[in-house]
Design a protein around this motif. Structure first.
Motif, PDB file in Angstrom:
ATOM      1  N   PHE A 207       5.843 -28.854   4.093  1.00 44.27           N
ATOM      2  CA  PHE A 207       5.503 -27.400   5.542  1.00 44.27           C
ATOM      3  C   PHE A 207       6.924 -27.531   6.035  1.00 44.27           C
ATOM      4  CE2 PHE A 207       1.141 -28.037   3.736  1.00 44.27           C
ATOM      5  CZ  PHE A 207       1.039 -26.606   3.862  1.00 44.27           C
ATOM      6  N   ASP A 208       7.601 -26.101   6.732  1.00 50.66           N
ATOM      7  CA  ASP A 208       8.210 -25.771   7.782  1.00 50.66           C
ATOM      8  C   ASP A 208       7.927 -25.939   9.094  1.00 50.66           C
ATOM      9  OD1 ASP A 208      10.658 -25.085   9.187  1.00 50.66           O
ATOM     10  OD2 ASP A 208      10.935 -23.366   8.446  1.00 50.66           O
ATOM     11  N   VAL A 209       7.120 -27.220   9.746  1.00 54.26           N
ATOM     12  CA  VAL A 209       7.044 -27.000  10.565  1.00 54.26           C
ATOM     13  C   VAL A 209       7.503 -28.665  11.156  1.00 54.26           C
ATOM     14  CG1 VAL A 209       4.704 -28.287  11.729  1.00 54.26           C
ATOM     15  CG2 VAL A 209       4.312 -26.706   9.635  1.00 54.26           C
ATOM     16  N   PRO A 210       7.753 -28.938  12.401  1.00 56.57           N
ATOM     17  CA  PRO A 210       8.910 -29.109  13.411  1.00 56.57           C
ATOM     18  C   PRO A 210       7.468 -30.382  13.008  1.00 56.57           C
ATOM     19  CG  PRO A 210       8.828 -27.146  14.317  1.00 56.57           C
ATOM     20  CD  PRO A 210       8.080 -27.413  13.359  1.00 56.57           C
ATOM     21  N   SER A 211       7.847 -32.108  13.152  1.00 58.92           N
ATOM     22  CA  SER A 211       7.761 -33.007  13.060  1.00 58.92           C
ATOM     23  C   SER A 211       8.822 -33.815  14.189  1.00 58.92           C
ATOM     24  CB  SER A 211       7.543 -34.033  12.191  1.00 58.92           C
ATOM     25  OG  SER A 211       6.603 -33.231  11.610  1.00 58.92           O
ATOM     26  N   TYR A 212       7.989 -34.715  15.219  1.00 52.74           N
ATOM     27  CA  TYR A 212       8.853 -34.981  16.153  1.00 52.74           C
ATOM     28  C   TYR A 212       9.581 -36.394  16.252  1.00 52.74           C
ATOM     29  CZ  TYR A 212       8.102 -30.961  18.450  1.00 52.74           C
ATOM     30  OH  TYR A 212       8.233 -29.223  18.584  1.00 52.74           O
ATOM     31  N   ASP A 213      10.254 -37.904  16.553  1.00 51.45           N
ATOM     32  CA  ASP A 213      10.331 -38.692  16.190  1.00 51.45           C
ATOM     33  C   ASP A 213       9.083 -39.709  16.550  1.00 51.45           C
ATOM     34  OD1 ASP A 213      12.834 -38.524  15.655  1.00 51.45           O
ATOM     35  OD2 ASP A 213      13.380 -38.913  18.500  1.00 51.45           O
ATOM     36  N   VAL A 214       7.966 -39.572  16.835  1.00 50.16           N
ATOM     37  CA  VAL A 214       7.010 -40.309  17.573  1.00 50.16           C
ATOM     38  C   VAL A 214       6.286 -40.203  16.173  1.00 50.16           C
ATOM     39  CG1 VAL A 214       5.967 -38.014  18.450  1.00 50.16           C
ATOM     40  CG2 VAL A 214       5.442 -40.662  18.828  1.00 50.16           C
ATOM     41  N   ASP A 215       5.976 -38.647  15.360  1.00 55.09           N
ATOM     42  CA  ASP A 215       5.781 -38.577  14.258  1.00 55.09           C
ATOM     43  C   ASP A 215       5.361 -40.055  13.411  1.00 55.09           C
ATOM     44  OD1 ASP A 215       3.741 -36.352  15.611  1.00 55.09           O
ATOM     45  OD2 ASP A 215       5.451 -35.458  15.253  1.00 55.09           O
ATOM     46  N   PHE A 216       6.370 -40.004  13.469  1.00 51.69           N
ATOM     47  CA  PHE A 216       6.944 -41.082  12.286  1.00 51.69           C
ATOM     48  C   PHE A 216       6.691 -42.795  12.570  1.00 51.69           C
ATOM     49  CE2 PHE A 216      10.040 -37.263  11.761  1.00 51.69           C
ATOM     50  CZ  PHE A 216       9.429 -36.384  10.821  1.00 51.69           C
ATOM     51  N   LYS A 217       6.478 -43.304  13.292  1.00 50.45           N
ATOM     52  CA  LYS A 217       6.011 -44.065  14.046  1.00 50.45           C
ATOM     53  C   LYS A 217       4.527 -44.699  13.164  1.00 50.45           C
ATOM     54  CE  LYS A 217       5.898 -45.595  18.553  1.00 50.45           C
ATOM     55  NZ  LYS A 217       6.117 -46.152  19.670  1.00 50.45           N
ATOM     56  N   ALA A 218       3.837 -44.187  13.471  1.00 52.81           N
ATOM     57  CA  ALA A 218       2.467 -44.632  12.560  1.00 52.81           C
ATOM     58  C   ALA A 218       3.443 -45.291  11.177  1.00 52.81           C
ATOM     59  CB  ALA A 218       1.508 -43.994  12.379  1.00 52.81           C
ATOM     60  N   ILE A 219       3.804 -43.986  10.048  1.00 54.00           N
ATOM     61  CA  ILE A 219       3.707 -43.595   8.795  1.00 54.00           C
ATOM     62  C   ILE A 219       4.860 -44.986   8.958  1.00 54.00           C
ATOM     63  CG2 ILE A 219       5.361 -41.984   8.788  1.00 54.00           C
ATOM     64  CD1 ILE A 219       2.863 -43.683   6.167  1.00 54.00           C
ATOM     65  N   SER A 220       5.910 -45.078   9.754  1.00 47.74           N
ATOM     66  CA  SER A 220       6.013 -46.465   9.301  1.00 47.74           C
ATOM     67  C   SER A 220       5.917 -47.593   9.566  1.00 47.74           C
ATOM     68  CB  SER A 220       7.589 -46.446  10.035  1.00 47.74           C
ATOM     69  OG  SER A 220       8.884 -47.451   9.573  1.00 47.74           O
ATOM     70  N   TYR A 221       5.229 -47.864  10.394  1.00 47.48           N
ATOM     71  CA  TYR A 221       4.871 -49.267  10.457  1.00 47.48           C
ATOM     72  C   TYR A 221       3.716 -49.364   9.406  1.00 47.48           C
ATOM     73  CZ  TYR A 221       1.949 -53.267  12.681  1.00 47.48           C
ATOM     74  OH  TYR A 221       1.232 -54.017  13.037  1.00 47.48           O
ATOM     75  N   TYR A 222       3.144 -48.517   8.837  1.00 48.73           N
ATOM     76  CA  TYR A 222       2.502 -48.358   7.537  1.00 48.73           C
ATOM     77  C   TYR A 222       3.317 -49.706   6.734  1.00 48.73           C
ATOM     78  CZ  TYR A 222      -0.404 -47.234   2.690  1.00 48.73           C
ATOM     79  OH  TYR A 222      -1.226 -47.853   2.225  1.00 48.73           O
ATOM     80  N   CYS A 223       4.417 -48.601   5.971  1.00 49.87           N
ATOM     81  CA  CYS A 223       5.275 -49.045   5.460  1.00 49.87           C
ATOM     82  C   CYS A 223       5.726 -50.732   5.154  1.00 49.87           C
ATOM     83  CB  CYS A 223       6.732 -47.567   5.460  1.00 49.87           C
ATOM     84  SG  CYS A 223       5.904 -46.149   4.623  1.00 49.87           S
ATOM     85  N   GLU A 224       6.243 -50.679   6.741  1.00 50.50           N
ATOM     86  CA  GLU A 224       6.674 -51.754   7.031  1.00 50.50           C
ATOM     87  C   GLU A 224       5.773 -53.176   6.688  1.00 50.50           C
ATOM     88  OE1 GLU A 224       8.814 -51.887  10.876  1.00 50.50           O
ATOM     89  OE2 GLU A 224       8.219 -50.017  10.793  1.00 50.50           O
ATOM     90  N   THR A 225       4.190 -52.958   7.450  1.00 59.32           N
ATOM     91  CA  THR A 225       3.251 -53.478   7.188  1.00 59.32           C
ATOM     92  C   THR A 225       2.475 -54.216   5.976  1.00 59.32           C
ATOM     93  OG1 THR A 225       2.234 -52.755   8.509  1.00 59.32           O
ATOM     94  CG2 THR A 225       4.380 -53.976   9.647  1.00 59.32           C
TER      95      THR A 225
END
Length: 284
Positions: A207-225
């Protein structure tokens, strides 16, 4: 009942602060000029004199040819940052790469620092999937000449080599593949890809809706761990003039216009180290 009273809002007898009083800052940060110069030097391009579509295309193409997609920090158990100022030394100074949360975050910050209007968005990877997927991809939308364009330098497989205009039902060719956006109420913008003479494949949706740096922290952590995360095994790739060199699932492959033309097993630490240096210019 909601009524206004000064700078506050009155709701059922309680005073709520107005948006102005909340002071939540969502403004994007810029790189310093020295950081911009280091980044541009890393991808081998000069700062654009004019912020036009062609300049944006050159930045994207140089980035995907010079900066590899790689998950080696995850493999080695090193924390991954989604914040552009923390990713920059890894990419620009240490001549490493990263995955989408790192690369597209840093690239978006570079574009903003050069003067482009940009926003990050969260996307669902749908390529070769039969079920709905979670948001686990970071992309960038940049505004040029009154239109929004998709910019993505963070895909391991063949992906857009130019900025794609965000418009429905219009074929766009990047010299390698055709792309087209469609719209769905439940998925937003849906990107499709096809190689010449092949069928359309769904790629991802957002969706053309802004996301911010903090929005990617949880999913990146999931991908890492997460134990079943595909990123816990080495995935490294770089675009060539007519294809992709990729190391994934213990195999090195070279593809040319969508067809694998070379394949070799990567076994042992010594060979892994040699492959990283020879094909991706990565020294750990």
């Amino acid at each position: 009942m909601l009524t206004a009273k000064g700078s506050l809002w009155l709701l059922s007898g309680y005073m709520l602060p107005s948006n102005k009083a909340m002071q939540i800052d969502t403004r994007r940060k810029r790189y310093t000029q020295n950081q911009v110069n280091a980044y541009l030097g890393r991808i081998g391009v000069e700062a654009p004199a004019v912020l036009e579509k062609g300049s944006l295309d050159r930045l994207i193409y140089q980035h995907i040819r010079k900066v590899p997609y790689e998950t080696m920090d995850i493999v080695m158990g090193k924390p991954v940052s989604v914040y552009p100022d923390e990713v920059l030394p890894k990419v620009a100074m240490n001549k490493r790469g990263g995955y989408c949360f790192e690369l597209n975050g840093a690239f978006g910050c570079l574009l903003y620092s050069l003067g482009y209007q940009v926003q990050d968005c969260s996307a669902r990877i749908l390529y070769k999937e039969t079920e709905l997927q979670k948001y686990r991809h970071r992309i960038v939308l940049a505004e040029v000449e009154g239109f929004k364009y998709l910019c993505d330098v963070g895909m391991a497989m063949e992906g857009p080599r130019i900025a794609l205009k965000l418009t429905a039902d219009e074929e766009q060719y990047d010299g390698m593949c055709y792309y087209q956006f469609t719209r769905r109420d439940d998925l937003g913008w849906v990107l499709w890809q096809r190689f010449p003479k092949e069928e359309w494949q769904i790629y991802y949706a957002f969706f053309d809706v802004p996301s911010y740096d903090v929005d990617f922290k949880a999913i990146s952590y999931y991908c890492e761990t997460h134990p079943r995360s595909p990123f816990k095994n080495p995935i490294v790739s770089i675009k060539t003039e007519d294809g992709v060199i990729m190391m994934k699932n213990g195999r090195l492959t070279k593809s040319r216009r969508g067809e694998i033309v070379y394949e070799e097993e990567v076994s042992g630490q010594q060979m892994l180290t040699a492959v990283l240096k020879q094909y991706f210019d990565i020294i750990l």
